[in-house]
Design an enzyme around this catalytic site. Structure first.
Site, PDB file in Angstrom:
ATOM      1  N   ARG A   1       0.800  -1.222   0.000  1.00  0.00           N
ATOM      2  CA  ARG A   1       0.000   0.000   0.000  1.00  0.00           C
ATOM      3  C   ARG A   1       0.835   1.276   0.000  1.00  0.00           C
ATOM      4  O   ARG A   1       0.478   2.251  -0.657  1.00  0.00           O
ATOM      5  CB  ARG A   1      -0.903   0.004   1.233  1.00  0.00           C
TER       6      ARG A   1
ATOM      7  N   SER B   1      -4.393  -7.242   9.731  1.00  0.00           N
ATOM      8  CA  SER B   1      -4.929  -6.562  10.919  1.00  0.00           C
ATOM      9  C   SER B   1      -6.001  -7.407  11.600  1.00  0.00           C
ATOM     10  O   SER B   1      -6.013  -7.531  12.828  1.00  0.00           O
ATOM     11  CB  SER B   1      -5.470  -5.180  10.575  1.00  0.00           C
TER      12      SER B   1
END
Lengths: 528, 227
Positions: free
Chosen positions: A271, A371
């Site tokens: 990202r 996550s």
């Protein structure tokens, strides 16, 4: 009975609650909202786990992908633990009823996200976080876990023992409904309050509740935070609303285009790299678009129905026929409360887990799909540890004072405008690209805002459900964190992962291949 | 444009005339006109279920409804108003526990096929916004009705291969449960996730019949003799 209080009822908090209960503790979960409204519901992409090594993937490759994305800043042991536990974490979610997508071979379906060697992210259509969170909530009901809704964290209650060692014995909260301050005592307290991306305000994909409350409050109590300067910008947020278009859109083969219709970056890079490439193009005056037209209407309806709906609602775009206007937006905060391998802070009995904690598994840049994994793996671990730690203690303090003082502030300056101003400043100067002068200027601005806080009182001085007061308290927490983030960013004179310094564009492994550790006064040091 | 918001009394606010969601309009009012206006919001993307309100008598998510001139905004029905547009959902959500809307026990190694996944995919899309609960007319006569979202949740678990005690789930929803619904379909019409609790309750009735239960309002009429 030994009791554990958990602050925050998102994925991390609920997993910790179930685990602490299983370990025999009395558990109370306290949330400023309701459990199913937490940030976790917004996670779409999936949860990483190597379920089979048949396709060439392996736990070792999962470890290596995570370490590579982390740009040298993750703790290999912690990463290895997380990746090894991943298949068990997914099996556990499956065992409590999570509605994962399945393949024709009756296996849990997996898809490939950015930075991953193979399809590894287990998903539930494009509602992975929602379905995990709701199933955890249902499981908590099954176990009879007490959940106290709409109570806003004020302070952790701490005391020193005979050896002058600081320990936690409870929390104080503001009951939003009554306006009264309440205290709850417990032998162990777990912070699971989420990240701080909302400092970027209109430039964040997060829920308006991701205000870093638990981190700021824990710092005031004396814990240290680490790696605060690392903020992940998601490359594909909707241009007008900053609402996230899941990484699965790129994982499935979506293109990122500039105004000329050119692809300018490998969409499957991590990202930080994709966001930086987009930022460069925007700086050249380009508008940026996500193109998923070639994936076909059937694919979009089946795999990306949520993003199609959001693109229509917020951008008035039909992604099956049109380009989706996007920009990078603050999405995940890698830094947080510094914890050891047992999820324990430096205050005895105080633990942290989830996005508010730094388990050093994400380093300088989190890998997509890690996550949800982190919160399940470490949630299970922290619940057990907190339950085992729980031991008796008692003290009392007066806490109504803080609220009374805020209500005496005069209302000369609208804090909502300052909040927006702070968000704009952060996106521009503490965002994807940073340099010393700009950071220093923002630091001065933040300090100035903190100085004039007493002039930013409340419109609303009443007690019952005073959202004006809650939002002011959130703003105050964000300001405290903002200062520490900038100090961390100024001191890291190098570029690594999500932290890119224009004035120091290369990594400096000699000085900075280390975690930044900061206390509430901004004293910073580095630790391997 | 003007929007009217039910607070202690109805208050008319002027907001910018542009295409915007009700949530954006509420934020505009709070930031620029009246910081005391209370409402809830979270994700802005229709998944957290925080911002359900009624507009012109119909339940909507403030974050996904485009506000119109003259709109009348009220808090949800059937639940105590705490302040302005904020309601207390504790009792409403409490019905999930009463309905035992969860898997009875932890199961391992149950293989689910793609078809199994689809059996309750829609039901598990529920975001607990409470729109259906607010629209349900049954609460006017029975405040202990388990209600549309809780019953949809029961079906979500009962239709799952991992549920090992389906009978217990069905036993538990006979009183204040499936037979108290009037099948009026109001819940279906307001669900932002396209879930039909009415249809789910009908499915639960069919399952109840399989376990030997029948509609108590028929059994009371003594074997079908007309009244």
């Amino acid at each position: 009975m030994k009791s554990v209080i958990i602050i925050g009822a998102g994925g991390a908090g609920l997993v910790a609650a179930l685990s602490a209960k299983e370990s025999g503790a009395k558990v109370t979960v306290i949330t400023k909202e309701y459990p199913t409204r937490s940030q976790t519901c917004m996670a779409q992409g999936g949860i990483n786990a190597v379920l089979s090594e048949d396709g060439g993937d392996s736990i070792e490759i999962h470890v290596q992908n995570t370490l590579k994305s982390a740009a040298g800043l993750a703790d290999e042991n912690a990463v290895r633990y997380m990746c090894q536990e991943a298949p068990h974490a997914v099996a556990w979610l499956d065992s409590i009823g999570v509605g994962f997508s399945r393949t024709n071979e009756s296996r849990i379906a997996q898809r490939k996200l950015g930075g991953a060697y193979a399809p590894r992210a287990c998903y539930a259509q494009d509602y992975t976080g929602l379905k995990i969170l709701h199933t955890l909530y249902d499981r908590c009901l099954a176990e009879g876990i007490e959940i106290l809704n709409e109570r806003y964290l004020l302070e952790f209650l701490t005391c020193k023992d005979a050896q002058e060692k600081i320990f936690v014995y409870g929390v104080s909260v503001l009951n939003k409904r009554s306006g009264e301050v309440q205290t709850y005592e417990a032998q162990s307290v777990i912070v699971a309050t989420g990240g701080y991306s909302r400092i970027y305000h209109n430039y964040s994909t997060n829920s308006s509740s991701s205000t870093g409350d638990g981190i700021a409050t824990a710092l005031r109590a004396g814990v240290k935070a680490s790696d605060l300067e690392f903020v992940q910008f998601h490359p594909t947020a909707l241009k007008n609303s900053s609402i996230l278009i899941s990484e699965s859109a790129r994982g499935a083969g979506g293109y990122i285009l500039n105004s000329k219709g050119e692809r300018f970056v490998n969409e499957l890079l991590p990202r930080d790299e994709v966001s930086k490439a987009i930022d460069d193009e925007i700086a050249k005056g380009e508008d940026i678009f996500l193109d998923i037209r070639h994936l076909g209407l059937e694919f979009i309806e089946k795999e990306l129905p949520q993003e199609a709906k959001l693109a229509k609602l917020y951008e008035n775009i039909d992604p099956a026929r049109e380009l989706i206007p996007i920009k990078p937006a603050a999405h995940y905060t890698m830094g947080g409360i510094d914890v050891d391998e047992n999820s324990s802070t430096c205050i005895a009995g105080l633990y942290a887990v989830g996005e508010c904690a730094n388990h050093r598994v994400h380093g300088a840049n989190r890998l997509g799909g890690n996550s949800l994994l982190e919160l399940v793996v470490f949630g299970r671990q922290v619940g057990k540890n907190a339950a085992e730690h729980a031991k008796s203690s008692d003290e009392n303090l007066d806490l109504q004072e803080q609220i009374t003082e805020i209500k005496e502030y005069t209302n000369e300056i609208n804090f909502y405008e300052k909040q927006k101003f702070l968000g704009d400043l952060f996106y521009k100067n503490v965002g994807i690209k940073r340099d010393k002068t700009a950071l220093q200027n923002v630091l001065n601005e933040v300090q100035e805002i903190r100085n004039i806080l007493p002039k930013m009182g409340l419109d609303d001085k009443t007690k019952i459900y005073n959202t004006n007061l809650i939002e002011f308290l959130e703003f105050k927490n964000m300001l405290e964190l903002a200062e520490l983030i900038i100090i961390s960013a100024i001191n890291r004179q190098e570029s690594r992962g999500a932290h890119f310094r224009v004035d120091f564009p290369a990594a400096d492994n000699e000085k900075f291949k280390a975690h930044s550790i900061i206390d509430k006064n901004g004293a910073i040091c580095y630790e391997d | 444009m003007k929007i009217n918001i039910k607070r202690d009394s109805v208050v008319c606010y002027e907001v910018e005339a542009k295409k915007q969601t009700l949530l954006e309009a509420l934020n505009e009012i709070k930031i620029t006109q009246d910081g005391s206006l209370a409402y809830n919001s979270g994700c802005r993307s229709s998944v957290c279920g925080s911002c359900a309100v009624r507009v012109n008598g119909r339940e909507v998510l403030a974050c996904s409804y485009h506000v119109q001139d003259g709109d009348f905004v009220e808090p949800l029905n059937n639940t105590p108003v705490i302040r302005d547009l904020v309601v207390d959902m504790d009792k409403a959500y409490g019905f999930n526990a009463k309905a035992k809307a969860y898997q009875s026990s932890i199961t391992s190694s149950v293989l689910l096929s793609h078809e199994d996944e689809k059996l309750n995919e829609v039901q598990s899309n529920c975001i607990l916004c409470g729109s259906c609960y607010s629209a349900c007319p049954v609460y006017a006569v029975n405040s202990e009705f388990l209600g549309p979202f809780s019953l949809t949740r029961v079906l979500r678990y009962v239709s799952d291969k991992r549920e090992t005690n389906k009978k217990e789930k069905i036993d538990n929803i006979q009183i204040n449960g499936v037979w108290d619904c009037t099948l009026c379909n109001a819940c279906t019409l307001v669900c932002p996730q396209g879930i039909s609790s009415k249809a789910d309750i009908e499915k639960l009735r069919a399952r109840s019949a399989m376990f030997g239960y029948m509609d108590p309002s028929f059994s009371n009429f003594g074997g079908g003799i007309s009244f």
